[in-house]
Write a protein that holds these residues in place. Sequence first.
Motif: not given
Length: 301
Positions: A226-231, A265-268, A273-276
Motif C-alpha cells: 500500500k502506497g502513501p496516502h494524502y493527509f 502496488y496499491l496506489d491510494v 486527495v479527492t476524498g479530502e
Amino acid sequence: MMNDTEINDISYHASATASTMTLVNSHTVYTLNGTIRVKIVLFDHKQRPKTRGGDMLILWMRDRSKGAASAGSVTDHDNGTYTGILRILWTGQAVIRAAILCTREKMAFMHRELRKGYVICPSPKRSDGFKHPLQKGKLPEHLAVKPFLGPHGLPMSFENANRTAIRPCFVHLDEIPSGSRDIVLIHLYAHFQVFPLHVFKARMKYIRLATERLLIRSPDIKIVIKGPHYFIKHSTRNTLGGLWGPLYDKIIRQEFVSLYARVIYLDVWDMHVTGENSDVHPSEGLLKTMLRTLFGYVCSK
C-alpha cells in the motif's frame, strides 16, 4: 532547493488565501471525457508574487451530490505559476479545488535539518499499544479470513508502544512458510516521516529482498504494497502531513521495479486527495474503498 538560503520569515512562504486559481480558456459547458485546465499563481503572505517554483500543490474536483471526484495533475513552471489539468469523468457539476501541500521553504528546511542528522520530533501522545482498522468491526462470517497485524518495527513514534510486538517487516516475511497462499499487505509510512529519507529507503530495500525470497518458496502468495496516502494533520499534532508521500511513492516504485509482475502496488494517493482526507488514519469510508480495491486486485490474479 537544498541550497536555498534559509528563510526564517514565514511571510515569504506561499499563502493559499493570497494565491489565485483561474480557468484557462473557460467554457460554459465542458464535454464528458474532455479536460479542464486551470492556472495557479502563488503569492506569499504579504501578497508578493512568488518568482520561483518548488512548492508542492495538489488539485482535485468533486460533486458531492453524486459522490464523484477525480484528482488532477499539476505542472510547475518554476516561476511561481502552475498549470493544472483535470479530466472530466462524469456529467453534472463540479467544484474545483487546489491546496498547497507544502511550501518550498518548508521542504528546504526539512531536508537541511534531516541531512544534519536531526530527527523532527512531533508532540507525543500516549499509546499503550497498537490499534488496527479491522478491530473497529467484524469481517463477514462467510469469508474465510484470519487477519494478522504485524507492526513493522522501529522507527515507531509511540510513547508507550508494546515493544515486544515490534519486529521489522522483513522478519515477518521471512517467517512465512513455504507453499503459503496468504495475502500479505505491506504498509510503511507515517512513522518514518520524522526520520531522514535514507531510513525509509533502506527499510524498503530489506523488504524487497525478503519479498524475493518469499516469492521463490511460495510462488502462489499474494504480495500487496500500500502506497502513501494524502493527509494534512496527525493526532499527535505532527505538522508534516503528507509531505513525504510523493517521495516515498518514488522510492517504493524504484525499489520494486524488478517485481512489477509479481507484486501489487496499491496506489491510494489520488483516492485520499479527492476524498479530502485530513487525518493520518483514513476515514471508515476510505478504508472500505481501499479494501474493495485490494480484494479486486488479489482476486483477479
